[in-house]
Design a protein around this motif. Structure first.
Motif, PDB file in Angstrom:
ATOM      1  N   UNK A  14      35.635  44.094  40.985  1.00 19.49           N
ATOM      2  CA  UNK A  14      36.762  43.255  41.370  1.00 19.49           C
ATOM      3  C   UNK A  14      36.447  42.461  42.630  1.00 19.49           C
ATOM      4  N   UNK A  15      35.751  43.076  43.573  1.00 16.30           N
ATOM      5  CA  UNK A  15      35.370  42.361  44.795  1.00 16.30           C
ATOM      6  C   UNK A  15      34.457  41.182  44.467  1.00 16.30           C
ATOM      7  N   UNK A  16      33.522  41.368  43.529  1.00 14.95           N
ATOM      8  CA  UNK A  16      32.649  40.270  43.120  1.00 14.95           C
ATOM      9  C   UNK A  16      33.461  39.178  42.421  1.00 14.95           C
ATOM     10  N   UNK A  17      34.389  39.576  41.599  1.00 12.00           N
ATOM     11  CA  UNK A  17      35.266  38.624  40.924  1.00 12.00           C
ATOM     12  C   UNK A  17      36.027  37.784  41.949  1.00 12.00           C
ATOM     13  N   UNK A  18      36.548  38.438  42.983  1.00 15.53           N
ATOM     14  CA  UNK A  18      37.283  37.715  44.025  1.00 15.53           C
ATOM     15  C   UNK A  18      36.358  36.801  44.819  1.00 15.53           C
ATOM     16  N   UNK A  19      35.105  37.217  45.021  1.00 16.50           N
ATOM     17  CA  UNK A  19      34.151  36.341  45.701  1.00 16.50           C
ATOM     18  C   UNK A  19      33.964  35.054  44.910  1.00 16.50           C
ATOM     19  N   UNK A  20      33.828  35.175  43.578  1.00 13.70           N
ATOM     20  CA  UNK A  20      33.665  33.986  42.745  1.00 13.70           C
ATOM     21  C   UNK A  20      34.916  33.111  42.792  1.00 13.70           C
ATOM     22  N   UNK A  21      36.064  33.745  42.801  1.00 10.35           N
ATOM     23  CA  UNK A  21      37.308  32.980  42.866  1.00 10.35           C
ATOM     24  C   UNK A  21      37.405  32.195  44.177  1.00 10.35           C
ATOM     25  N   UNK A  22      37.038  32.837  45.270  1.00 12.04           N
ATOM     26  CA  UNK A  22      37.063  32.133  46.556  1.00 12.04           C
ATOM     27  C   UNK A  22      36.104  30.952  46.544  1.00 12.04           C
ATOM     28  N   UNK A  75      43.864  45.375  38.715  1.00 12.74           N
ATOM     29  CA  UNK A  75      43.966  46.582  39.538  1.00 12.74           C
ATOM     30  C   UNK A  75      44.747  47.671  38.804  1.00 12.74           C
ATOM     31  N   UNK A  76      45.804  47.263  38.105  1.00 16.76           N
ATOM     32  CA  UNK A  76      46.605  48.241  37.373  1.00 16.76           C
ATOM     33  C   UNK A  76      45.830  48.851  36.209  1.00 16.76           C
ATOM     34  N   UNK A  77      45.045  48.025  35.525  1.00 16.43           N
ATOM     35  CA  UNK A  77      44.372  48.506  34.316  1.00 16.43           C
ATOM     36  C   UNK A  77      42.995  49.115  34.580  1.00 16.43           C
ATOM     37  N   UNK A  78      42.363  48.754  35.702  1.00 25.57           N
ATOM     38  CA  UNK A  78      40.989  49.221  35.955  1.00 25.57           C
ATOM     39  C   UNK A  78      40.844  50.103  37.188  1.00 25.57           C
ATOM     40  N   UNK A  79      41.813  50.048  38.099  1.00 26.22           N
ATOM     41  CA  UNK A  79      41.668  50.771  39.370  1.00 26.22           C
ATOM     42  C   UNK A  79      42.802  51.774  39.560  1.00 26.22           C
ATOM     43  N   UNK A  80      43.043  52.564  38.547  1.00 27.06           N
ATOM     44  CA  UNK A  80      44.061  53.597  38.681  1.00 27.06           C
ATOM     45  C   UNK A  80      43.679  54.554  39.815  1.00 27.06           C
ATOM     46  N   UNK A  81      44.642  54.980  40.644  1.00 28.54           N
ATOM     47  CA  UNK A  81      44.316  55.895  41.758  1.00 28.54           C
ATOM     48  C   UNK A  81      43.696  57.196  41.290  1.00 28.54           C
ATOM     49  N   UNK A 101      45.653  35.488  41.750  1.00 32.36           N
ATOM     50  CA  UNK A 101      46.344  36.641  42.344  1.00 32.36           C
ATOM     51  C   UNK A 101      47.020  37.478  41.265  1.00 32.36           C
ATOM     52  N   UNK A 102      47.677  36.822  40.306  1.00 28.03           N
ATOM     53  CA  UNK A 102      48.337  37.570  39.227  1.00 28.03           C
ATOM     54  C   UNK A 102      47.316  38.310  38.369  1.00 28.03           C
ATOM     55  N   UNK A 103      46.232  37.630  38.051  1.00 28.72           N
ATOM     56  CA  UNK A 103      45.190  38.245  37.235  1.00 28.72           C
ATOM     57  C   UNK A 103      44.581  39.453  37.931  1.00 28.72           C
ATOM     58  N   UNK A 104      44.303  39.315  39.213  1.00 29.55           N
ATOM     59  CA  UNK A 104      43.704  40.418  39.958  1.00 29.55           C
ATOM     60  C   UNK A 104      44.658  41.607  40.058  1.00 29.55           C
TER      61      UNK A 104
END
Length: 297
Positions: free
Chosen positions: A187-195, A134-140, A127-130
Motif C-alpha cells: 500500500x505504501x508503494x501504491x501511495x508513492x505512485x499516486x503521489x 486498508x479494510x480488505x487487505x490490512x485487517x488488524x 483516498x477512497x480506494x486506499x
C-alpha cells in the motif's frame, strides 16, 4: 497468481466477454469522467479517443490474444512448470505493449489542458480506494488478514478451475503463509505512485509543458508502475512474481481431470470470443472510420 489475474481480467465484471468488450469504450469513458470530473470540452475528446483506441485494438490485437490463449490451452492439458508460467507472464506483458503505446499517445494529447479541479478529484478517488484497500487487505487481526488473502487466491483459482480441492486449498494456504508479501509495504508503494501522478499533473498545470515532455512523464509513470524505482521493493516484486508462478504451477498440477476440462473450456471460450470480436467490425469501427464521435452525455 499473476497469470490467473491476467486471464480473469478478460471477463472481469461481466459474465460475457463479448458484451464486456463491446461496452468497454462507454464504461471506460464513464469511469474516467467520474474519476477526473472532465469538463464539457474534454469529455467528447475522451470519448473519441476511446472509440479510436478500441477500434484499433479490435482490428489489430485480438487475433493475437486468441492465438496466445490457444497455445496456453494446448499446453495446459498437462502439467506446467513454474518457469513456463513466468515465461507466459512475460509474454503477456510484451503482447500488451502495443496497446500501452497507443494509450500513451492518446493520454499525451488529452493531458494538454488538465485542470486543478481534476487533480483534486483524482486525489479524492485515490483516498477512497486506499481506504477500501486498508479494510480488505490490512485487517488488524493477522489471522483474519491471512484468511482474506487465502480466500482471494481461492476465488481466482476457482475462476479458472471450478471448485478447488483439498490439496489445492492447502497449497494456497501454505503459499500465503510463506509469501514475502507485506500488504502495508504494498500500500505504501501504491501511495508513492499516486503521489508521483498527482505531482506530475500539478507540474503540468503550473508549467504547461509541450507534448514531448508530457509523453516522457507518462512513460516514466508507466515504467515505475511496472517496476518500482525503489530497489528493495523492486526486488520483493520480482521474488513475489516467482513465488506466484510456483503456486500456480502447483495448483494446476494438483488439478484433476474435471478441473482441467473446466480450464480448457474457459480458455477455448475466451479464445473464440476474441476471434469473433476481431471479425466483427460493428458500430464502433464504423464511427472510427467516419471520424464521428460517440454521444457524450
Amino acid at each position: 497468481m499473476g497469470l490467473i489475474m491476467v486471464i480473469a481480467l478478460v471477463a472481469a465484471g461481466c459474465s460475457s466477454t463479448r458484451l464486456a468488450y463491446n461496452n468497454a469504450p462507454q464504461l471506460a469513458g464513464w469511469w474516467i469522467d467520474r474519476t477526473l470530473d472532465l469538463g464539457s470540452e474534454q469529455a467528447p475528446r475522451l470519448r473519441t479517443a476511446l472509440d479510436g483506441w478500441f477500434a484499433w485494438h479490435r482490428q489489430t490485437q485480438l487475433q493475437d490474444y486468441a492465438a496466445f490463449l490457444a497455445t496456453v490451452r494446448q499446453r495446459a492439458g498437462g502439467d506446467l512448470a513454474p518457469e513456463q508460467l513466468c515465461a507466459w507472464n512475460d509474454d503477456i506483458r510484451q503482447r500488451l505493449q502495443p496497446s500501452f503505446e497507443r494509450a500513451i499517445a492518446a493520454a499525451t494529447e488529452l493531458s494538454a489542458d488538465v485542470q486543478p479541479a481534476q487533480v483534486a478529484a483524482l486525489e479524492r478517488r485515490f483516498a477512497r480506494s486506499n481506504a477500501d484497500l486498508r479494510k480488505s487487505r490490512l485487517q488488524p487481526d493477522l489471522a483474519a488478514r491471512r484468511e482474506a488473502a487465502v480466500e482471494r487466491s481461492v476465488e481466482r483459482a476457482e475462476s479458472l478451475y471450478g471448485t478447488v480441492n483439498a490439496k489445492q486449498r492447502a497449497l494456497i494456504e501454505a503459499s500465503v503463509a510463506s509469501a514475502a508479501f507485506d500488504p502495508a509495504d504494498w500500500l505504501a508503494e501504491r501511495q508513492r505512485r499516486q503521489r508521483a501522478i498527482v505531482q506530475t499533473m500539478q507540474r503540468w498545470i503550473a508549467e504547461r509543458p509541450p507534448a514531448a515532455q508530457r509523453e516522457a512523464d507518462i512513460r516514466r509513470l508507466v515504467r515505475e508502475a511496472e517496476a518500482s524505482p525503489v530497489p528493495a521493493y523492486r526486488a520483493r516484486q520480482q521474488a513475489l512474481t516467482a513465488h506466484n508462478c510456483r503456486l500456480l504451477a502447483a495448483v494446476h498440477n494438483a488439478a484433476d481431470a474435471e478441473q482441467r476440462a473446466v480450464l480448457a473450456s474457459k480458455l477455448s471460450g475466451w479464445e473464440e470470443d476474441f476471434r469473433v470480436l476481431a471479425g466483427n467490425a460493428g458500430p464502433l469501427q464504423a464511427r472510427a472510420a467516419t471520424g464521428s464521435a460517440t454521444p457524450t452525455r
